[in-house]
Design a protein around this motif. Structure first.
Motif, PDB file in Angstrom:
ATOM      1  N   VAL A 198       5.774   9.651  -7.018  1.00  0.00           N
ATOM      2  CA  VAL A 198       6.880   9.735  -7.973  1.00  0.00           C
ATOM      3  C   VAL A 198       6.355  10.133  -9.356  1.00  0.00           C
ATOM      4  CG1 VAL A 198       8.559   8.331  -9.257  1.00  0.00           C
ATOM      5  CG2 VAL A 198       8.450   8.172  -6.777  1.00  0.00           C
ATOM      6  N   ASP A 199       5.232   9.525  -9.758  1.00  0.00           N
ATOM      7  CA  ASP A 199       4.639   9.870 -11.052  1.00  0.00           C
ATOM      8  C   ASP A 199       4.226  11.343 -11.085  1.00  0.00           C
ATOM      9  OD1 ASP A 199       5.018   7.276 -11.841  1.00  0.00           O
ATOM     10  OD2 ASP A 199       2.949   6.640 -11.444  1.00  0.00           O
ATOM     11  N   GLY A 200       3.620  11.818  -9.979  1.00  0.00           N
ATOM     12  CA  GLY A 200       3.227  13.224  -9.890  1.00  0.00           C
ATOM     13  C   GLY A 200       4.435  14.151  -9.950  1.00  0.00           C
ATOM     14  N   ALA A 201       5.508  13.767  -9.266  1.00  0.00           N
ATOM     15  CA  ALA A 201       6.730  14.585  -9.277  1.00  0.00           C
ATOM     16  C   ALA A 201       7.310  14.660 -10.684  1.00  0.00           C
ATOM     17  CB  ALA A 201       7.760  13.989  -8.307  1.00  0.00           C
ATOM     18  N   ARG A 202       7.267  13.556 -11.412  1.00  0.00           N
ATOM     19  CA  ARG A 202       7.788  13.559 -12.787  1.00  0.00           C
ATOM     20  C   ARG A 202       6.969  14.494 -13.675  1.00  0.00           C
ATOM     21  NH1 ARG A 202       8.683   7.064 -12.833  1.00  0.00           N
ATOM     22  NH2 ARG A 202      10.895   7.036 -12.273  1.00  0.00           N
ATOM     23  N   ASP A 203       5.653  14.498 -13.477  1.00  0.00           N
ATOM     24  CA  ASP A 203       4.797  15.402 -14.251  1.00  0.00           C
ATOM     25  C   ASP A 203       5.126  16.859 -13.930  1.00  0.00           C
ATOM     26  OD1 ASP A 203       3.545  13.246 -15.406  1.00  0.00           O
ATOM     27  OD2 ASP A 203       1.807  13.285 -14.064  1.00  0.00           O
ATOM     28  N   ALA A 225      14.966  22.652  -9.153  1.00  0.00           N
ATOM     29  CA  ALA A 225      16.013  21.977  -8.375  1.00  0.00           C
ATOM     30  C   ALA A 225      15.416  21.316  -7.136  1.00  0.00           C
ATOM     31  CB  ALA A 225      17.086  22.980  -7.972  1.00  0.00           C
ATOM     32  N   GLN A 226      14.471  22.013  -6.467  1.00  0.00           N
ATOM     33  CA  GLN A 226      13.831  21.448  -5.275  1.00  0.00           C
ATOM     34  C   GLN A 226      12.964  20.242  -5.647  1.00  0.00           C
ATOM     35  OE1 GLN A 226      14.312  22.411  -1.990  1.00  0.00           O
ATOM     36  NE2 GLN A 226      13.233  20.475  -1.651  1.00  0.00           N
ATOM     37  N   GLU A 227      12.246  20.362  -6.746  1.00  0.00           N
ATOM     38  CA  GLU A 227      11.409  19.238  -7.208  1.00  0.00           C
ATOM     39  C   GLU A 227      12.272  18.022  -7.529  1.00  0.00           C
ATOM     40  OE1 GLU A 227       8.361  18.415  -7.477  1.00  0.00           O
ATOM     41  OE2 GLU A 227       7.281  20.264  -7.066  1.00  0.00           O
ATOM     42  N   ARG A 228      13.418  18.269  -8.147  1.00  0.00           N
ATOM     43  CA  ARG A 228      14.314  17.159  -8.476  1.00  0.00           C
ATOM     44  C   ARG A 228      14.804  16.463  -7.211  1.00  0.00           C
ATOM     45  NH1 ARG A 228      17.645  20.089 -13.356  1.00  0.00           N
ATOM     46  NH2 ARG A 228      16.402  19.277 -15.074  1.00  0.00           N
ATOM     47  N   ALA A 229      15.143  17.262  -6.193  1.00  0.00           N
ATOM     48  CA  ALA A 229      15.617  16.684  -4.928  1.00  0.00           C
ATOM     49  C   ALA A 229      14.495  15.872  -4.261  1.00  0.00           C
ATOM     50  CB  ALA A 229      16.100  17.795  -3.995  1.00  0.00           C
ATOM     51  N   ASP A 230      13.263  16.439  -4.254  1.00  0.00           N
ATOM     52  CA  ASP A 230      12.124  15.734  -3.653  1.00  0.00           C
ATOM     53  C   ASP A 230      11.828  14.438  -4.406  1.00  0.00           C
ATOM     54  OD1 ASP A 230      11.926  17.771  -1.840  1.00  0.00           O
ATOM     55  OD2 ASP A 230      10.217  18.757  -2.814  1.00  0.00           O
ATOM     56  N   ALA A 231      11.875  14.525  -5.743  1.00  0.00           N
ATOM     57  CA  ALA A 231      11.602  13.341  -6.561  1.00  0.00           C
ATOM     58  C   ALA A 231      12.642  12.254  -6.299  1.00  0.00           C
ATOM     59  CB  ALA A 231      11.586  13.716  -8.036  1.00  0.00           C
ATOM     60  N   ALA A 232      13.899  12.655  -6.129  1.00  0.00           N
ATOM     61  CA  ALA A 232      14.965  11.686  -5.856  1.00  0.00           C
ATOM     62  C   ALA A 232      14.724  10.976  -4.522  1.00  0.00           C
ATOM     63  CB  ALA A 232      16.323  12.385  -5.855  1.00  0.00           C
ATOM     64  N   GLU A 245       0.838  -1.200   0.000  1.00  0.00           N
ATOM     65  CA  GLU A 245       0.000   0.000   0.000  1.00  0.00           C
ATOM     66  C   GLU A 245       0.877   1.256   0.000  1.00  0.00           C
ATOM     67  OE1 GLU A 245      -4.002   1.439   2.328  1.00  0.00           O
ATOM     68  OE2 GLU A 245      -2.300   0.819   3.549  1.00  0.00           O
ATOM     69  N   LYS A 246       1.917   1.239   0.844  1.00  0.00           N
ATOM     70  CA  LYS A 246       2.839   2.372   0.879  1.00  0.00           C
ATOM     71  C   LYS A 246       3.589   2.504  -0.450  1.00  0.00           C
ATOM     72  CE  LYS A 246       6.660   4.377   3.517  1.00  0.00           C
ATOM     73  NZ  LYS A 246       7.607   4.201   4.643  1.00  0.00           N
ATOM     74  N   GLN A 247       3.958   1.384  -1.014  1.00  0.00           N
ATOM     75  CA  GLN A 247       4.667   1.387  -2.293  1.00  0.00           C
ATOM     76  C   GLN A 247       3.809   2.018  -3.394  1.00  0.00           C
ATOM     77  OE1 GLN A 247       6.011  -2.524  -3.456  1.00  0.00           O
ATOM     78  NE2 GLN A 247       6.369  -1.908  -5.564  1.00  0.00           N
ATOM     79  N   GLN A 248       2.537   1.672  -3.421  1.00  0.00           N
ATOM     80  CA  GLN A 248       1.638   2.240  -4.430  1.00  0.00           C
ATOM     81  C   GLN A 248       1.471   3.742  -4.235  1.00  0.00           C
ATOM     82  OE1 GLN A 248      -1.731  -0.280  -3.766  1.00  0.00           O
ATOM     83  NE2 GLN A 248      -0.805  -2.038  -4.812  1.00  0.00           N
ATOM     84  N   ARG A 267      11.780  10.551  -3.015  1.00  0.00           N
ATOM     85  CA  ARG A 267      10.631   9.650  -3.181  1.00  0.00           C
ATOM     86  C   ARG A 267      11.035   8.387  -3.934  1.00  0.00           C
ATOM     87  NH1 ARG A 267       7.854  14.708  -4.134  1.00  0.00           N
ATOM     88  NH2 ARG A 267       6.331  15.113  -2.499  1.00  0.00           N
ATOM     89  N   LEU A 268      11.875   8.544  -4.925  1.00  0.00           N
ATOM     90  CA  LEU A 268      12.314   7.394  -5.710  1.00  0.00           C
ATOM     91  C   LEU A 268      13.128   6.426  -4.845  1.00  0.00           C
ATOM     92  CD1 LEU A 268      12.019   6.394  -8.592  1.00  0.00           C
ATOM     93  CD2 LEU A 268      14.172   7.501  -9.150  1.00  0.00           C
ATOM     94  N   THR A 269      13.982   6.982  -3.981  1.00  0.00           N
ATOM     95  CA  THR A 269      14.765   6.151  -3.063  1.00  0.00           C
ATOM     96  C   THR A 269      13.837   5.389  -2.111  1.00  0.00           C
ATOM     97  OG1 THR A 269      16.657   7.665  -3.150  1.00  0.00           O
ATOM     98  CG2 THR A 269      16.533   6.177  -1.262  1.00  0.00           C
ATOM     99  N   ALA A 270      12.839   6.111  -1.563  1.00  0.00           N
ATOM    100  CA  ALA A 270      11.880   5.466  -0.653  1.00  0.00           C
ATOM    101  C   ALA A 270      11.095   4.378  -1.377  1.00  0.00           C
ATOM    102  CB  ALA A 270      10.921   6.509  -0.078  1.00  0.00           C
ATOM    103  N   LEU A 271      10.767   4.630  -2.647  1.00  0.00           N
ATOM    104  CA  LEU A 271      10.037   3.642  -3.437  1.00  0.00           C
ATOM    105  C   LEU A 271      10.868   2.378  -3.638  1.00  0.00           C
ATOM    106  CD1 LEU A 271       7.651   2.765  -5.211  1.00  0.00           C
ATOM    107  CD2 LEU A 271       8.699   4.037  -7.105  1.00  0.00           C
ATOM    108  N   GLU A 272      12.136   2.543  -3.955  1.00  0.00           N
ATOM    109  CA  GLU A 272      13.006   1.376  -4.150  1.00  0.00           C
ATOM    110  C   GLU A 272      13.167   0.589  -2.853  1.00  0.00           C
ATOM    111  OE1 GLU A 272      14.015   0.245  -7.021  1.00  0.00           O
ATOM    112  OE2 GLU A 272      12.932   1.907  -7.932  1.00  0.00           O
ATOM    113  N   GLU A 273      13.270   1.296  -1.721  1.00  0.00           N
ATOM    114  CA  GLU A 273      13.382   0.615  -0.424  1.00  0.00           C
ATOM    115  C   GLU A 273      12.099  -0.167  -0.119  1.00  0.00           C
ATOM    116  OE1 GLU A 273      14.239   3.795   2.246  1.00  0.00           O
ATOM    117  OE2 GLU A 273      16.398   3.850   1.753  1.00  0.00           O
TER     118      GLU A 273
END
Length: 341
Positions: A75-80, A153-160, A66-69, A162-168
């Motif tokens: 992450v998808d929202g951050a990419r947009d 730059a801030q969005e990129r840092a936030d997205a990174a 559930e957390k992963q989803q 979230r992506l790390t948390a997603l992989e974990e």
């Protein structure tokens, strides 16, 4: 100085005796390893224990998934948002290009010197006013560009992050998946160790036990006293009778315990959390004596297993791997608590 006497060599009889003894010793490990196979009842108990042990990591897997989803959506929202901000920056850069070119054409000469050198002061003053407006627009455009670049730059840092948390989360989900599958594989090995006749005896014993306990997975219609949303939820659950339990499943072909409860109440327009523990935490607790059809029952503890009360001392639940959604007496398992969505 005493004479050294050589030890007397062993006799042939002694050698033969030692050889027999050594042979007997060498046979002992082989004899001790030949442990008797577990009985059908012992296999049944071990399998039940493994299935029960698989329930806790199943619920943990559900929570992680559930957390992963949720993280995947973020992450998808951050990419947009990154794509939109990059487009804004590209447009601002195109706008500042002509402004910079106009500034370049003035040569950066001091305005008072330009006025002194001008052959037509009125024309110069008109141009100066226009250039002033151009300069203001350029400054505003540059400020907007810098602001968007900082946001990017801030969005990129936030997205990174979230992506790390997603992989974990993915890694944790895989670990829990392996834990569940390991227990199920062990249970299957135990069952496969039985002969066809033994498996048939075990299935017959289970059927007799279910019949004695009043357990049923035969499709039937709900005729109890529930009304409103609770009735809609119970009728949905009844329509799933006989469908198999599958860990991590939320329907429509199979369910785990919290998956069935969540799907039933969702059919009635009520959104519940995914896991047994989350449902327990979110629900309003009711005493066993005050239970109404549709209430959620928790067995063993607050996080292991749940189902829905249907009235008349019975509940509907998705039991475990190898069994189907069924109706059982509430006391089939140790009652822990009940809550109302």
């Amino acid at each position: 100085m005493g004479t050294h006497r050589r030890p007397k060599p062993p006799s042939r009889t002694r050698i033969a005796t030692l050889g027999v003894a050594a042979g007997a010793v060498s046979l002992l490990p082989a004899q001790s390893q030949a442990a008797p196979k577990p009985s059908v009842d012992e296999v049944r108990k071990q399998v039940e224990k493994l299935y029960e042990e698989a329930e806790a990591p199943t619920e943990e897997y559900n929570a992680i998934r559930e957390k992963q989803q949720k993280l995947q959506r973020e992450v998808d929202g951050a990419r947009d948002r990154l794509a939109r901000k990059q487009q804004e920056i590209n447009e601002l850069r195109e706008q500042t290009g002509p402004l910079a070119a106009e500034q370049y054409r003035t040569g950066g000469i001091d305005p008072s010197v330009q006025l002194f050198l001008s052959s037509d002061p009125d024309e110069y003053l008109g141009k100066a006013e226009a250039l002033g407006r151009t300069g203001h627009r350029q400054a505003a455009a540059l400020q907007a560009l810098e602001s968007r670049q900082r946001e990017l730059a801030q969005e990129r840092a936030d997205a990174a992050q979230r992506l790390t948390a997603l992989e974990e989360a993915r890694a944790r989900a895989e670990a829990k998946k392996d834990e569940v599958q390991s227990k199920l594989t062990e249970a299957r090995k135990l069952l496969n160790s039985l002969t066809a006749e033994q498996r048939a005896r075990m299935a017959a014993a289970q059927q007799r036990a279910d019949a004695a306990a009043g357990t049923s997975d035969a499709p039937t219609s709900y005729t109890g006293p529930a009304s409103g949303r609770a009735r809609t939820a119970i009728e949905f659950a009844y329509a799933q009778l006989g469908k198999p339990y599958e860990w991590g499943a939320t329907g429509p072909g199979s369910y785990d315990c919290s998956g069935l409860v969540g799907a039933a109440w969702r059919s009635a327009g009520v959104s519940l959390p995914r896991t047994v523990q989350q449902m327990y935490d979110a629900g309003r607790k009711v005493a066993r004596s005050d239970m109404q059809p549709g209430d959620i029952i928790y067995w063993y503890n607050s996080s292991q297993h749940n189902g829905m009360y249907v009235g008349n001392g019975k509940a509907i639940h998705a039991p475990r791997t190898g069994k189907n959604i069924e109706i059982v007496p509430v006391d089939t398992m140790p009652f822990f608590a009940a809550s109302r969505p």
